[in-house]
Write a protein that holds these residues in place. Sequence first.
Motif, PDB file in Angstrom:
ATOM      1  N   SER A 246       0.859  -1.188   0.000  1.00 45.77           N
ATOM      2  CA  SER A 246       0.000   0.000   0.000  1.00 45.77           C
ATOM      3  C   SER A 246       0.893   1.234   0.000  1.00 45.77           C
ATOM      4  O   SER A 246       2.052   1.172   0.372  1.00 45.77           O
ATOM      5  N   PRO A 247       0.371   2.354  -0.469  1.00 43.29           N
ATOM      6  CA  PRO A 247       1.198   3.566  -0.495  1.00 43.29           C
ATOM      7  C   PRO A 247       1.715   3.915   0.894  1.00 43.29           C
ATOM      8  O   PRO A 247       1.023   3.742   1.892  1.00 43.29           O
ATOM      9  N   PHE A 248       2.933   4.377   0.959  1.00 42.24           N
ATOM     10  CA  PHE A 248       3.509   4.789   2.235  1.00 42.24           C
ATOM     11  C   PHE A 248       4.348   6.035   1.987  1.00 42.24           C
ATOM     12  O   PHE A 248       4.668   6.373   0.860  1.00 42.24           O
ATOM     13  N   TYR A 249       4.731   6.701   3.084  1.00 44.11           N
ATOM     14  CA  TYR A 249       5.322   8.018   2.919  1.00 44.11           C
ATOM     15  C   TYR A 249       6.660   8.172   3.629  1.00 44.11           C
ATOM     16  O   TYR A 249       7.118   9.273   3.844  1.00 44.11           O
ATOM     17  N   GLU A 250       7.292   7.058   3.999  1.00 41.16           N
ATOM     18  CA  GLU A 250       8.605   7.167   4.610  1.00 41.16           C
ATOM     19  C   GLU A 250       9.619   7.608   3.559  1.00 41.16           C
ATOM     20  O   GLU A 250       9.613   7.132   2.437  1.00 41.16           O
ATOM     21  N   HIS A 251      10.449   8.532   3.957  1.00 41.52           N
ATOM     22  CA  HIS A 251      11.504   9.008   3.051  1.00 41.52           C
ATOM     23  C   HIS A 251      12.822   8.743   3.749  1.00 41.52           C
ATOM     24  O   HIS A 251      13.363   9.590   4.446  1.00 41.52           O
ATOM     25  N   GLU A 252      13.315   7.504   3.584  1.00 41.62           N
ATOM     26  CA  GLU A 252      14.510   7.118   4.308  1.00 41.62           C
ATOM     27  C   GLU A 252      15.292   6.088   3.494  1.00 41.62           C
ATOM     28  O   GLU A 252      14.748   5.401   2.633  1.00 41.62           O
ATOM     29  N   THR A 253      16.563   6.021   3.785  1.00 41.67           N
ATOM     30  CA  THR A 253      17.421   5.012   3.167  1.00 41.67           C
ATOM     31  C   THR A 253      17.356   3.754   4.015  1.00 41.67           C
ATOM     32  O   THR A 253      17.649   3.791   5.213  1.00 41.67           O
ATOM     33  N   THR A 254      16.943   2.662   3.405  1.00 41.76           N
ATOM     34  CA  THR A 254      16.751   1.444   4.193  1.00 41.76           C
ATOM     35  C   THR A 254      16.771   0.221   3.297  1.00 41.76           C
ATOM     36  O   THR A 254      16.645   0.323   2.073  1.00 41.76           O
ATOM     37  N   HIS A 255      16.920  -0.944   3.913  1.00 43.19           N
ATOM     38  CA  HIS A 255      16.911  -2.198   3.163  1.00 43.19           C
ATOM     39  C   HIS A 255      15.659  -2.990   3.494  1.00 43.19           C
ATOM     40  O   HIS A 255      15.033  -2.799   4.542  1.00 43.19           O
ATOM     41  N   GLY A 256      15.279  -3.911   2.606  1.00 44.12           N
ATOM     42  CA  GLY A 256      14.097  -4.730   2.814  1.00 44.12           C
ATOM     43  C   GLY A 256      13.934  -5.692   1.659  1.00 44.12           C
ATOM     44  O   GLY A 256      14.895  -6.062   0.991  1.00 44.12           O
ATOM     45  N   THR A 257      12.704  -6.148   1.439  1.00 45.49           N
ATOM     46  CA  THR A 257      12.416  -7.071   0.348  1.00 45.49           C
ATOM     47  C   THR A 257      11.175  -6.604  -0.393  1.00 45.49           C
ATOM     48  O   THR A 257      10.330  -5.884   0.141  1.00 45.49           O
ATOM     49  N   TRP A 258      11.085  -7.030  -1.630  1.00 50.73           N
ATOM     50  CA  TRP A 258       9.855  -6.860  -2.417  1.00 50.73           C
ATOM     51  C   TRP A 258       9.534  -8.221  -3.000  1.00 50.73           C
ATOM     52  O   TRP A 258      10.248  -8.709  -3.882  1.00 50.73           O
ATOM     53  N   GLY A 259       8.477  -8.882  -2.471  1.00 48.61           N
ATOM     54  CA  GLY A 259       8.230 -10.264  -2.856  1.00 48.61           C
ATOM     55  C   GLY A 259       9.427 -11.110  -2.430  1.00 48.61           C
ATOM     56  O   GLY A 259       9.920 -11.014  -1.307  1.00 48.61           O
ATOM     57  N   PRO A 260       9.963 -11.947  -3.338  1.00 48.25           N
ATOM     58  CA  PRO A 260      11.098 -12.801  -2.978  1.00 48.25           C
ATOM     59  C   PRO A 260      12.448 -12.141  -3.192  1.00 48.25           C
ATOM     60  O   PRO A 260      13.477 -12.776  -2.995  1.00 48.25           O
ATOM     61  N   LEU A 261      12.464 -10.859  -3.597  1.00 55.14           N
ATOM     62  CA  LEU A 261      13.718 -10.209  -3.989  1.00 55.14           C
ATOM     63  C   LEU A 261      14.210  -9.220  -2.939  1.00 55.14           C
ATOM     64  O   LEU A 261      13.408  -8.534  -2.308  1.00 55.14           O
ATOM     65  N   PRO A 262      15.534  -9.123  -2.761  1.00 53.21           N
ATOM     66  CA  PRO A 262      16.056  -8.030  -1.927  1.00 53.21           C
ATOM     67  C   PRO A 262      15.834  -6.707  -2.648  1.00 53.21           C
ATOM     68  O   PRO A 262      16.032  -6.616  -3.853  1.00 53.21           O
ATOM     69  N   TRP A 263      15.413  -5.678  -1.899  1.00 55.69           N
ATOM     70  CA  TRP A 263      15.066  -4.392  -2.529  1.00 55.69           C
ATOM     71  C   TRP A 263      15.385  -3.279  -1.543  1.00 55.69           C
ATOM     72  O   TRP A 263      14.952  -3.331  -0.400  1.00 55.69           O
ATOM     73  N   TRP A 264      16.132  -2.301  -2.000  1.00 51.99           N
ATOM     74  CA  TRP A 264      16.542  -1.208  -1.130  1.00 51.99           C
ATOM     75  C   TRP A 264      15.972   0.114  -1.623  1.00 51.99           C
ATOM     76  O   TRP A 264      15.582   0.263  -2.783  1.00 51.99           O
ATOM     77  N   ALA A 265      15.947   1.074  -0.708  1.00 51.57           N
ATOM     78  CA  ALA A 265      15.547   2.445  -1.049  1.00 51.57           C
ATOM     79  C   ALA A 265      16.642   3.396  -0.580  1.00 51.57           C
ATOM     80  O   ALA A 265      17.166   3.258   0.522  1.00 51.57           O
ATOM     81  N   ILE A 266      17.004   4.344  -1.437  1.00 50.52           N
ATOM     82  CA  ILE A 266      17.971   5.387  -1.079  1.00 50.52           C
ATOM     83  C   ILE A 266      17.259   6.733  -1.168  1.00 50.52           C
ATOM     84  O   ILE A 266      16.735   7.105  -2.224  1.00 50.52           O
ATOM     85  N   ALA A 267      17.210   7.430  -0.040  1.00 46.58           N
ATOM     86  CA  ALA A 267      16.532   8.730   0.007  1.00 46.58           C
ATOM     87  C   ALA A 267      17.469   9.823  -0.491  1.00 46.58           C
ATOM     88  O   ALA A 267      18.631   9.897  -0.096  1.00 46.58           O
ATOM     89  N   LEU A 268      16.955  10.665  -1.383  1.00 43.57           N
ATOM     90  CA  LEU A 268      17.706  11.808  -1.911  1.00 43.57           C
ATOM     91  C   LEU A 268      17.180  13.068  -1.223  1.00 43.57           C
ATOM     92  O   LEU A 268      15.963  13.294  -1.169  1.00 43.57           O
ATOM     93  N   HIS A 269      18.099  13.899  -0.703  1.00 40.94           N
ATOM     94  CA  HIS A 269      17.674  14.996   0.161  1.00 40.94           C
ATOM     95  C   HIS A 269      17.801  16.377  -0.462  1.00 40.94           C
ATOM     96  O   HIS A 269      17.334  17.356   0.127  1.00 40.94           O
ATOM     97  N   ASP A 270      18.451  16.486  -1.611  1.00 42.55           N
ATOM     98  CA  ASP A 270      18.553  17.802  -2.236  1.00 42.55           C
ATOM     99  C   ASP A 270      18.743  17.615  -3.740  1.00 42.55           C
ATOM    100  O   ASP A 270      18.857  16.490  -4.244  1.00 42.55           O
ATOM    101  N   GLU A 271      18.794  18.733  -4.456  1.00 42.49           N
ATOM    102  CA  GLU A 271      18.906  18.674  -5.915  1.00 42.49           C
ATOM    103  C   GLU A 271      20.238  18.081  -6.352  1.00 42.49           C
ATOM    104  O   GLU A 271      20.317  17.389  -7.386  1.00 42.49           O
TER     105      GLU A 271
END
Length: 420
Positions: A246-271
């Motif tokens: 579901s939609p979420f609004y965290e803006h952070e650099t973190t690791h996790g999974t999407w389905g069976p795959l490893p999936w990460w997010a990197i937050a960008l803080h400026d231009e």
Amino acid sequence: MLTSSPVFAVPGPKVDELNELIDKVQFGFEHDGLINTIVLGGLGLLPWSPESTYMLLIEYWAAQRGRTVPRTRVEQELSELWDTMDSRVLAAHSSLPSFPLEAYPDLWERLKAEPDFRVGNAGAMVLTQRGGGDQAWERWISTRPWSILKAGHLVGLGGDLVRCQAAQRALSRLLDQTPPGDDFRGVLKRATKVIQEQLDHISLAVEGMSAIEYDLLRERSRDEHFQDGCLTTFQEHLLQRYQISSPFYEHETTHGTWGPLPWWAIALHDEHEQRAAEALLKRGGMQLSFTAKNHDADELLITCWGPGPGPSGLTACLRFNLRDAVHACELLLLTRRQSVAVDFLTEHIDEWDDREIHLVGTMNLAIDGEVGASLADIATRALRRLMPRASGPAIYHDGVPSLERLLNSSRLPRIYRRPR
């Protein structure tokens, strides 16, 4: 189901044939869950490596096409229809035989046919209990990450392989112990020749098989067997307690999974960081390193950064707590996958002061072989510390009960996939 479709019989399927295949796959996914175990249908196709399924289908298609058209035509169609560009892959695929086991001889029949019955008896002896063949077979079959009921040809070929290797070692020891001039030396030498000829037939058969089948046949170490069980348990845990996306609004650099795959997010803080991320998405080449006190550390830090002259302005750090079973399993999954998808995210405040998270893009970050091996060792050691008496599964779809209990008392990895 897939390989029996006419889609794989000709290079250009009819629209209704293609639609029928798509409908079957969609129906299977919706009603049965195509990744309801660690292996798809017990055939060794791993949910965290969908590329392996794609590769197997290409290899199957190429072998079938090779029955009716020249090799050069198969290579041309692989390039044009399957987008295969690597010349080594083209050569390997276009040379696959349609029936690699067609001329494979029965080892036991060969021994029975020996004119000197003593040769057959000596061969049977070293292939079974006396020569260590039975023990080699039991050890091999107990470490298969796939169902022995689904791939009989691999069971037969793999069983012959490990039995022959054990028999070869046993015959070598017997020859060393038999005095020169002893009549039985001739029997042992003939038995040794029969076993070696069978190993040559096995090598020829394996060369004609797909890369997936080859990997399913090979010996697996104690650590790999343990890892298989841990990943089986982790995947089942994800599916049984599957997170609702579901939609979420965290803006952070973190690791996790999407389905069976490893999936990460990197937050960008400026231009500046956003421009650096956009440049990385175009040229690729993001680097990864890790920091840990030693291979028995309880904490590990993975750092990602963008290469290039001068500071890129884009560095991300992800922390893994290896006393947490979920984090340890994530790390192990990452090393098996040998890559991770990374989302670059930005945060935007609109004119009504509402926060929105935007996906700038996603890139695939490959894990270097040496780095991956070190991370796999660290993850495996961490899981063994958490479960000091645990071992690998008894059969392919079994998990590790002690790990299941740990995971059930932990929180799930979060889905860090941004909606497109």
